[in-house]
Design a protein around this motif. Structure first.
Motif, PDB file in Angstrom:
ATOM      1  N   ILE A 270       0.847  -1.164   0.051  1.00 37.12           N
ATOM      2  CA  ILE A 270       0.003  -0.222   0.008  1.00 37.12           C
ATOM      3  C   ILE A 270       0.889   1.192  -0.111  1.00 37.12           C
ATOM      4  O   ILE A 270       0.327   2.406  -0.495  1.00 37.12           O
ATOM      5  CB  ILE A 270      -0.869   0.088   1.260  1.00 37.12           C
ATOM      6  CG1 ILE A 270      -2.046   1.231   1.113  1.00 37.12           C
ATOM      7  CG2 ILE A 270      -0.425  -0.094   2.492  1.00 37.12           C
ATOM      8  CD1 ILE A 270      -2.913   1.306   0.074  1.00 37.12           C
ATOM      9  N   ALA A 271       2.115   1.129   0.502  1.00 42.24           N
ATOM     10  CA  ALA A 271       2.827   2.504   0.652  1.00 42.24           C
ATOM     11  C   ALA A 271       3.401   2.914  -0.775  1.00 42.24           C
ATOM     12  O   ALA A 271       3.097   3.887  -1.003  1.00 42.24           O
ATOM     13  CB  ALA A 271       4.043   2.223   1.664  1.00 42.24           C
ATOM     14  N   SER A 272       4.003   1.805  -1.518  1.00 35.04           N
ATOM     15  CA  SER A 272       4.176   2.184  -2.997  1.00 35.04           C
ATOM     16  C   SER A 272       3.019   2.546  -3.626  1.00 35.04           C
ATOM     17  O   SER A 272       3.125   3.582  -4.616  1.00 35.04           O
ATOM     18  CB  SER A 272       4.581   0.876  -3.765  1.00 35.04           C
ATOM     19  OG  SER A 272       6.021   0.194  -2.888  1.00 35.04           O
ATOM     20  N   VAL A 273       1.772   1.822  -3.603  1.00 39.75           N
ATOM     21  CA  VAL A 273       0.674   2.364  -4.462  1.00 39.75           C
ATOM     22  C   VAL A 273       0.307   3.981  -3.860  1.00 39.75           C
ATOM     23  O   VAL A 273       0.117   4.835  -4.812  1.00 39.75           O
ATOM     24  CB  VAL A 273      -0.436   1.643  -4.169  1.00 39.75           C
ATOM     25  CG1 VAL A 273      -1.684   2.067  -4.494  1.00 39.75           C
ATOM     26  CG2 VAL A 273      -0.090   0.194  -4.685  1.00 39.75           C
ATOM     27  N   LEU A 274       0.165   4.358  -2.666  1.00 35.69           N
ATOM     28  CA  LEU A 274      -0.203   5.517  -2.383  1.00 35.69           C
ATOM     29  C   LEU A 274       0.883   6.479  -2.733  1.00 35.69           C
ATOM     30  O   LEU A 274       0.336   7.856  -3.152  1.00 35.69           O
ATOM     31  CB  LEU A 274      -0.542   5.441  -0.908  1.00 35.69           C
ATOM     32  CG  LEU A 274      -1.962   4.982  -0.497  1.00 35.69           C
ATOM     33  CD1 LEU A 274      -2.024   5.393   1.044  1.00 35.69           C
ATOM     34  CD2 LEU A 274      -3.058   5.905  -1.078  1.00 35.69           C
ATOM     35  N   PHE A 275       2.121   6.375  -2.742  1.00 33.54           N
ATOM     36  CA  PHE A 275       3.240   7.386  -3.036  1.00 33.54           C
ATOM     37  C   PHE A 275       3.140   7.588  -4.674  1.00 33.54           C
ATOM     38  O   PHE A 275       3.592   8.555  -5.058  1.00 33.54           O
ATOM     39  CB  PHE A 275       4.587   7.003  -2.582  1.00 33.54           C
ATOM     40  CG  PHE A 275       4.796   7.245  -1.049  1.00 33.54           C
ATOM     41  CD1 PHE A 275       5.727   8.611  -0.859  1.00 33.54           C
ATOM     42  CD2 PHE A 275       4.621   6.435  -0.047  1.00 33.54           C
ATOM     43  CE1 PHE A 275       5.909   8.912   0.270  1.00 33.54           C
ATOM     44  CE2 PHE A 275       5.007   6.861   1.167  1.00 33.54           C
ATOM     45  CZ  PHE A 275       5.546   8.052   1.387  1.00 33.54           C
ATOM     46  N   ALA A 276       2.582   6.758  -5.230  1.00 38.42           N
ATOM     47  CA  ALA A 276       2.228   6.853  -6.621  1.00 38.42           C
ATOM     48  C   ALA A 276       0.743   7.257  -7.037  1.00 38.42           C
ATOM     49  O   ALA A 276       0.476   7.164  -8.176  1.00 38.42           O
ATOM     50  CB  ALA A 276       2.663   5.789  -7.616  1.00 38.42           C
ATOM     51  N   SER A 277       0.014   7.738  -6.201  1.00 33.59           N
ATOM     52  CA  SER A 277      -1.217   8.321  -6.470  1.00 33.59           C
ATOM     53  C   SER A 277      -1.548   9.511  -6.232  1.00 33.59           C
ATOM     54  O   SER A 277      -0.905  10.311  -5.582  1.00 33.59           O
ATOM     55  CB  SER A 277      -2.319   7.330  -5.167  1.00 33.59           C
ATOM     56  OG  SER A 277      -2.016   5.782  -5.544  1.00 33.59           O
ATOM     57  N   ASP A 278      -2.732  10.080  -6.844  1.00 37.05           N
ATOM     58  CA  ASP A 278      -3.066  11.507  -6.784  1.00 37.05           C
ATOM     59  C   ASP A 278      -4.116  11.804  -6.141  1.00 37.05           C
ATOM     60  O   ASP A 278      -4.457  13.031  -5.808  1.00 37.05           O
ATOM     61  CB  ASP A 278      -3.291  11.794  -8.287  1.00 37.05           C
ATOM     62  CG  ASP A 278      -2.071  11.704  -9.378  1.00 37.05           C
ATOM     63  OD1 ASP A 278      -1.279  12.442  -9.476  1.00 37.05           O
ATOM     64  OD2 ASP A 278      -1.908  10.381  -9.741  1.00 37.05           O
ATOM     65  N   LEU A 279      -4.912  10.875  -5.685  1.00 34.00           N
ATOM     66  CA  LEU A 279      -6.350  11.066  -4.964  1.00 34.00           C
ATOM     67  C   LEU A 279      -6.605   9.843  -4.324  1.00 34.00           C
ATOM     68  O   LEU A 279      -6.584   8.794  -4.576  1.00 34.00           O
ATOM     69  CB  LEU A 279      -7.178  11.472  -6.061  1.00 34.00           C
ATOM     70  CG  LEU A 279      -8.689  11.961  -5.431  1.00 34.00           C
ATOM     71  CD1 LEU A 279      -8.908  12.984  -4.458  1.00 34.00           C
ATOM     72  CD2 LEU A 279      -9.714  11.848  -6.619  1.00 34.00           C
ATOM     73  N   ALA A 280      -7.167   9.878  -3.194  1.00 29.21           N
ATOM     74  CA  ALA A 280      -7.782   8.756  -2.265  1.00 29.21           C
ATOM     75  C   ALA A 280      -9.048   9.017  -1.852  1.00 29.21           C
ATOM     76  O   ALA A 280      -9.440  10.255  -1.676  1.00 29.21           O
ATOM     77  CB  ALA A 280      -6.798   8.616  -1.075  1.00 29.21           C
ATOM     78  N   VAL A 281      -9.926   7.981  -1.771  1.00 25.54           N
ATOM     79  CA  VAL A 281     -11.122   8.097  -1.167  1.00 25.54           C
ATOM     80  C   VAL A 281     -11.391   7.157  -0.148  1.00 25.54           C
ATOM     81  O   VAL A 281     -11.106   5.762  -0.404  1.00 25.54           O
ATOM     82  CB  VAL A 281     -12.482   7.962  -2.179  1.00 25.54           C
ATOM     83  CG1 VAL A 281     -13.680   8.087  -1.563  1.00 25.54           C
ATOM     84  CG2 VAL A 281     -12.395   8.825  -3.519  1.00 25.54           C
ATOM     85  N   CYS A 282     -11.674   7.385   1.181  1.00 26.83           N
ATOM     86  CA  CYS A 282     -11.303   6.545   1.994  1.00 26.83           C
ATOM     87  C   CYS A 282     -12.126   7.132   3.417  1.00 26.83           C
ATOM     88  O   CYS A 282     -12.649   7.984   3.601  1.00 26.83           O
ATOM     89  CB  CYS A 282      -9.834   6.542   2.339  1.00 26.83           C
ATOM     90  SG  CYS A 282      -8.893   7.741   2.872  1.00 26.83           S
ATOM     91  N   ARG A 283     -11.880   6.059   4.529  1.00 25.21           N
ATOM     92  CA  ARG A 283     -12.424   6.610   5.867  1.00 25.21           C
ATOM     93  C   ARG A 283     -11.330   7.380   6.245  1.00 25.21           C
ATOM     94  O   ARG A 283     -10.302   7.612   5.691  1.00 25.21           O
ATOM     95  CB  ARG A 283     -12.599   5.094   6.646  1.00 25.21           C
ATOM     96  CG  ARG A 283     -13.869   4.201   6.082  1.00 25.21           C
ATOM     97  CD  ARG A 283     -15.078   4.867   5.972  1.00 25.21           C
ATOM     98  NE  ARG A 283     -16.246   3.721   5.981  1.00 25.21           N
ATOM     99  CZ  ARG A 283     -17.287   4.177   5.667  1.00 25.21           C
ATOM    100  NH1 ARG A 283     -17.773   5.221   5.166  1.00 25.21           N
ATOM    101  NH2 ARG A 283     -18.348   3.077   5.681  1.00 25.21           N
ATOM    102  N   SER A 284     -11.633   7.737   7.733  1.00 17.68           N
ATOM    103  CA  SER A 284     -10.425   8.645   8.224  1.00 17.68           C
ATOM    104  C   SER A 284     -10.182   8.285   9.717  1.00 17.68           C
ATOM    105  O   SER A 284      -9.908   9.021  10.482  1.00 17.68           O
ATOM    106  CB  SER A 284     -11.408  10.168   8.478  1.00 17.68           C
ATOM    107  OG  SER A 284     -12.651  10.220   9.146  1.00 17.68           O
TER     108      SER A 284
END
Length: 392
Positions: A270-284
């Motif tokens: 998940i770290a590699s995926v998020l560092f290469a992402s532009d936007l997230a939709v998620c809980r908080s």
């Protein structure tokens, strides 16, 4: 005088957002206090046992149950938690535990209460802006409450020892943050500069995080929300983590509405995926927000509406105030969730400057030293002094 080889027990978990901070702190403790014995105690979930043992630590199961949802669960709640409390007392004595770190969750309550009764020092990790009942009840007796948010202070006893450390993230997030920050332009402020995308062919990425256990309302609504935004999704890759037991239904919804998305049960890297992402939709949850901050990913937050004391909503409001994200409050949502999601996601899809500003704001919330600060607090509790953990 504390033994030269202390035994530290991390107690709690049951949810990834409680367990992962404990593993992150344990990693720092093991690095700087290699003589220490580290044990985890939790409710015994299979994924949790595997995560702890994969990290190299012993895992002990302590019986526990969350608050009952109906009268039929009440008897089991009483018997299991009484058994857990008695097991915790016996385990602390037999294992000669020197210090307990409470991670949150019902197992944490049993072990921390047993430690308090036996006079064993304990540190509480509080991941949320509104503290748990265990933190409120036992904060005054704690050696330290290590809080993720400054906002916890008014909820605790005035004499409670509180240190705002931020929320520990999984080690992979800290490692990537440090590696990328070190490569930034010399003289720049690494916390305010956006990372940019890592090695993708010009394609933007949106990640939907349903959590390891799944967020049913997100799984049900996101395909229909994105179906309303097809014209905005050109050159966007959609990655949707559904959680266990919800993959096939979610995939079916995306096929039904004609939206191309990669749906997976769980994202291991998940770290590699998020560092290469532009936007997230998620809980908080607190841990989710801490990891988004390290990765610099702006988000549309949909707090879990049944969280006790609206903890996730309180977390989200802190981040909204810092202009890092947009917020949808499910509990007060008048229309359908998919329409609200489409409304909040649209400007973040089409306005690159908005995303860059929110990304920089998100990174300003990062606390990359959280694990080391908590490890330092553990060392002080054990030996009355600390090594130079943060500089190492």
């Amino acid at each position: 005088m504390m033994a030269a080889s202390p035994h530290i027990m991390f107690a709690g978990g049951g949810a990834p957002g409680q367990l992962f901070p404990g593993i992150a702190v344990a990693s720092k403790v093991a690095q700087f206090m290699p003589q220490a014995k580290i044990t985890f105690a939790g409710p015994g979930k299979c994924r949790e046992r595997h995560a702890v043992r994969s990290a190299g630590y012993q895992y002990l199961t302590i019986p526990s149950k969350p608050l009952p949802q109906n009268p039929l669960q009440a008897l089991r709640f009483v018997t299991d938690n009484l058994a857990g409390y008695c097991t915790a007392k016996w385990t602390l004595r037999e294992q000669r535990v020197s210090l307990v770190v409470g991670l949150g969750g019902h197992t944490s309550t049993s072990v921390v209460r047993a430690a308090a009764e036996k006079g064993i020092p304990f540190i509480l990790l509080e991941q949320n802006a509104i503290p748990s009942r265990t933190t409120r009840w036992l904060s005054r007796a704690a050696t330290m409450v290590c809080a993720a948010f400054e906002e916890v202070r008014p909820h605790l006893h005035i004499q409670a020892p509180v240190k705002v450390t931020g929320n520990p993230a999984r080690p992979a997030f800290d490692q990537m943050y440090q590696r990328i920050s070190a490569s930034r332009t010399e003289g720049g402020d690494a916390k305010t500069l956006p990372f940019g995308r890592l090695g993708r062919d010009g394609q933007r990425r949106m990640v939907i995080l349903g959590g390891a256990g799944g967020a049913r309302s997100l799984n049900e609504s996101m395909p229909f929300a994105l179906a309303q935004l097809k014209e905005c999704l050109v050159d966007w890759q959609i990655v949707h983590q559904t959680g266990e037991g919800q993959l096939q239904e979610t995939e079916s919804r995306y096929r039904k509405v004609g939206v191309e998305a990669l749906a997976v049960t769980y994202i291991d890297e998940i770290a590699s995926v998020l560092f290469a992402s532009d936007l997230a939709v998620c809980r908080s949850g607190g841990t989710t927000l801490a990891e988004l901050a390290l990765a610099g990913v702006p988000a549309v937050l949909v707090p879990y509406s049944h969280a006790r004391d609206d903890q996730q909503l309180a977390n989200a409001k802190v981040y909204v105030a810092s202009k890092t994200c947009r917020l949808i409050d499910e509990s007060s949502q008048a229309g359908s969730l998919d329409k609200a999601l489409a409304r909040e996601i649209t400007p973040m899809l089409v306005d690159e400057n908005l995303r860059k500003t929110m990304s920089a704001n998100m990174r300003s919330m990062a606390r990359p030293d959280a694990s080391a600060e908590i490890a330092a607090a553990i060392q002080v509790a054990l030996f009355g002094t600390r090594g130079d953990l943060l500089a190492a």
